[in-house]
Design a protein around this motif. Structure first.
Motif, PDB file in Angstrom:
ATOM      1  N   ASN A 106       7.899   5.735 -13.551  1.00 21.35           N
ATOM      2  CA  ASN A 106       9.139   4.982 -13.719  1.00 21.35           C
ATOM      3  C   ASN A 106       9.924   4.958 -12.413  1.00 21.35           C
ATOM      4  OD1 ASN A 106       8.537   4.710 -16.483  1.00 21.35           O
ATOM      5  ND2 ASN A 106       9.629   6.598 -16.981  1.00 21.35           N
ATOM      6  N   SER A 107      10.885   4.055 -12.335  1.00 24.37           N
ATOM      7  CA  SER A 107      11.741   3.936 -11.144  1.00 24.37           C
ATOM      8  C   SER A 107      10.912   3.902  -9.871  1.00 24.37           C
ATOM      9  CB  SER A 107      12.736   5.108 -11.093  1.00 24.37           C
ATOM     10  OG  SER A 107      13.520   5.143 -12.266  1.00 24.37           O
ATOM     11  N   LEU A 108       9.905   3.067  -9.869  1.00 23.55           N
ATOM     12  CA  LEU A 108       8.979   3.014  -8.740  1.00 23.55           C
ATOM     13  C   LEU A 108       9.667   2.520  -7.475  1.00 23.55           C
ATOM     14  CD1 LEU A 108       5.860   1.761 -10.656  1.00 23.55           C
ATOM     15  CD2 LEU A 108       5.911   3.787  -9.186  1.00 23.55           C
ATOM     16  N   LYS A 109       9.211   3.085  -6.358  1.00 26.88           N
ATOM     17  CA  LYS A 109       9.758   2.754  -5.040  1.00 26.88           C
ATOM     18  C   LYS A 109       8.635   2.201  -4.154  1.00 26.88           C
ATOM     19  CE  LYS A 109      12.792   6.801  -5.362  1.00 26.88           C
ATOM     20  NZ  LYS A 109      13.187   8.085  -4.709  1.00 26.88           N
ATOM     21  N   PRO A 110       8.980   1.418  -3.143  1.00 29.76           N
ATOM     22  CA  PRO A 110       7.931   0.909  -2.238  1.00 29.76           C
ATOM     23  C   PRO A 110       7.083   2.037  -1.642  1.00 29.76           C
ATOM     24  CG  PRO A 110       9.959  -0.294  -1.893  1.00 29.76           C
ATOM     25  CD  PRO A 110      10.285   0.814  -2.850  1.00 29.76           C
ATOM     26  N   GLU A 111       7.673   3.188  -1.408  1.00 29.47           N
ATOM     27  CA  GLU A 111       6.918   4.307  -0.838  1.00 29.47           C
ATOM     28  C   GLU A 111       5.925   4.931  -1.816  1.00 29.47           C
ATOM     29  OE1 GLU A 111      10.247   3.888  -0.826  1.00 29.47           O
ATOM     30  OE2 GLU A 111      11.290   5.832  -1.036  1.00 29.47           O
ATOM     31  N   ASP A 112       5.944   4.500  -3.054  1.00 29.99           N
ATOM     32  CA  ASP A 112       4.934   4.943  -4.021  1.00 29.99           C
ATOM     33  C   ASP A 112       3.641   4.121  -3.896  1.00 29.99           C
ATOM     34  OD1 ASP A 112       7.559   5.321  -6.416  1.00 29.99           O
ATOM     35  OD2 ASP A 112       6.540   6.926  -5.317  1.00 29.99           O
ATOM     36  N   THR A 113       3.653   3.094  -3.082  1.00 27.12           N
ATOM     37  CA  THR A 113       2.474   2.258  -2.893  1.00 27.12           C
ATOM     38  C   THR A 113       1.318   3.069  -2.320  1.00 27.12           C
ATOM     39  OG1 THR A 113       3.764   0.237  -2.568  1.00 27.12           O
ATOM     40  CG2 THR A 113       1.542   0.280  -1.633  1.00 27.12           C
TER      41      THR A 113
END
Length: 124
Positions: A84-91
C-alpha cells in the motif's frame, strides 16, 4: 526441489496498491520461512519482508514498514505481499524466496529457492 511462481506485479501510480502472490510447489512449504526481496536496476537485491513457517512472526525492512504486509496461507502453499501507499522508489523486480529453516532471515544467502521475479513499477 522447490518451484516458486510470483504474480501480481504491474504498473501503478504513486499512492496506489498492489498485491503480490507466490505459489510454491515441490516441498513442505509450511515448514520453512518465506521472504520477499526486490532488486532495482543497478542495485543489489534487498530484503523487503519475511514470515516464519507458521505465520506467527513477520519482519520488515524499515523502508516498507507500515506500508507492506506479508502473509501466508499454508493450506494453499501461497505467500502474499500486500503493498500500500506505493512510492516511485518501490519500483523493482520483486522476488519470492523459500528459506532454509522455519525462522526469518534477511539475507539472500539464507534462502535456498527463488522465483523468477515480477516487475513492480510505480509512476510519480
Amino acid at each position: 526441489q522447490v518451484r516458486l511462481v510470483e504474480s501480481g506485479g504491474g504498473l501503478v501510480q504513486a499512492g496506489g496498491s498492489l498485491r503480490l502472490s507466490c505459489a510454491a510447489s515441490g516441498r513442505a512449504f509450511s515448514s520453512v520461512a518465506m521472504g520477499w526481496f526486490r532488486q532495482a536496476p543497478g542495485k543489489e537485491r534487498e530484503f523487503v519482508a519475511g514470515i516464519s513457517w507458521s505465520g506467527g512472526s513477520t519482519y520488515y525492512s524499515d523502508s516498507v514498514k507500515g506500508r507492506f504486509t506479508i502473509s501466508r496461507d499454508n493450506a494453499k502453499n501461497t505467500v502474499y505481499l500486500q503493498m500500500n501507499s506505493l512510492k516511485p522508489e518501490d519500483t523493482a523486480v520483486y522476488y519470492c524466496a523459500a528459506g532454509r529453516t522455519g525462522y526469518i532471515g534477511s539475507l539472500p544467502r539464507e534462502y535456498d529457492y527463488w522465483g523468477q521475479g515480477t516487475q513492480v513499477t510505480v509512476s510519480s
